[in-house]
Design a protein around this motif. Structure first.
Motif: not given
Ligand code: ATP
Ligand code: MG
Length: 266
Positions: A170-188
């Motif tokens: 997720t971090e790598a994709l954001v660093k590449m300038g992409k917008k990332v939509i995640a589905v994750d039960l753990n908000p932390l």
């Protein structure tokens, strides 16, 4: 083949059915053994959330629908668990927002990639990217097998939906300038914290809801999508999910009782 018969009135029937589905797909080579463990970690958070789509999750789903509809090159990134649990919805969503579907695995083997591709095709997908030699591009920031991406998909995507993701990627994709939509039960989790939009919900509930919301929003036009995105704040939304868990725990601690779905009134 299902291993056990789950009585309809079993209080954990739905949760057991999902487990059986994952085991079935594990036996077919779609889900990795670590995927089964990852699901267990997710289940624990689902329990704390009341095993339902919460108000903050609904807001994040609406924002995600808006982001997908306004994207130029949306891509849905798929791993074994997501394919096993939501293949039909992935295909439908890709159709509605005109997105590419790309397989991207942490535990990458040619057999697993093919098994996932087949499962998606069986659910109606015409094209599945990222399989075998097609994943010829690299995300420089990443060390794991997930750095291999398809030059027609994730590499050129502006928005990537990652129904279940790892924090590093997720971090790598954001660093590449992409917008990332995640589905994750753990908000932390790092995934939840680093994504542009985080849907804190079970993929089993979130994906059908996302398809439905996207279809409705599409009819309302792009200006409405931009307005929704202007008003959405991911950090605030995550804080609402964390607060919801906190309040449910406080209530349970006061009563000294097991958490019930009713305890998590919205
Ligand atoms: P991160 O890498 O983001 O810091 P992590 O290392 O704790 O997170 P992973 O092992 O990468 O977690 O992935 C497991 C996570 O995936 C679980 O904590 C859970 O939140 C999420 N997850 C698993 N199954 C589901 C599901 N069915 N729906 C939504 N989220 C799920
Ligand atoms: Mg991780």
């Amino acid at each position: 083949m299902t291993c056990i018969k789950i009585p309809k009135d079993h209080p954990r029937a739905e949760s057991l059915r999902i487990r059986e589905k994952l085991i079935e797909h594990f036996n077919e080579g779609v889900v990795a053994s670590a995927g089964l463990i990852a699901h267990g970690r997710g289940e624990a958070f689902d329990y704390l959330l009341g095993e339902k789509t919460t108000a903050p999750a609904l807001n994040a789903i609406e924002a995600a629908a808006a982001m997908l509809l306004t994207a130029k090159h949306p891509v849905i990134s798929i791993n074994g668990n997501t394919a096993a649990l939501t293949a039909k919805e992935i295909v439908k969503l890709a159709e509605v927002v005109n997105a590419k579907i790309e397989v991207n695995l942490f535990y990458r083997t040619p057999e697993r990639e093919l098994a996932i591709k087949k499962l998606l095709e069986k659910a109606g997908a015409n094209e599945v990217l990222g399989v075998g030699k097609n994943a010829s591009a690299r995300i420089q920031e990443l060390g794991s097998e997930r750095r291999h991406v398809d030059p027609r998909g994730i590499l050129i995507a502006d928005v990537v939906l990652v129904p279940l993701e790892d924090g590093d990627r997720t971090e790598a994709l954001v660093k590449m300038g992409k917008k990332v939509i995640a589905v994750d039960l753990n908000p932390l989790s790092r995934t939840a914290q680093n994504a542009t939009i985080t849907i804190v919900d079970n993929v089993v509930r979130a994906m059908p809801k996302l398809v439905e919301t996207t279809e409705k929003l599409k009819a309302r036009g792009l200006e409405k999508c931009h307005e929704i995105l202007r008003n959405f704040d991911n950090k605030r939304n995550l804080a609402e999910s964390i607060n919801l868990i906190k309040n449910r725990l406080l209530e349970a601690a006061e009563k000294g009782e097991l958490l019930t779905v009713e305890a998590g009134k919205l």
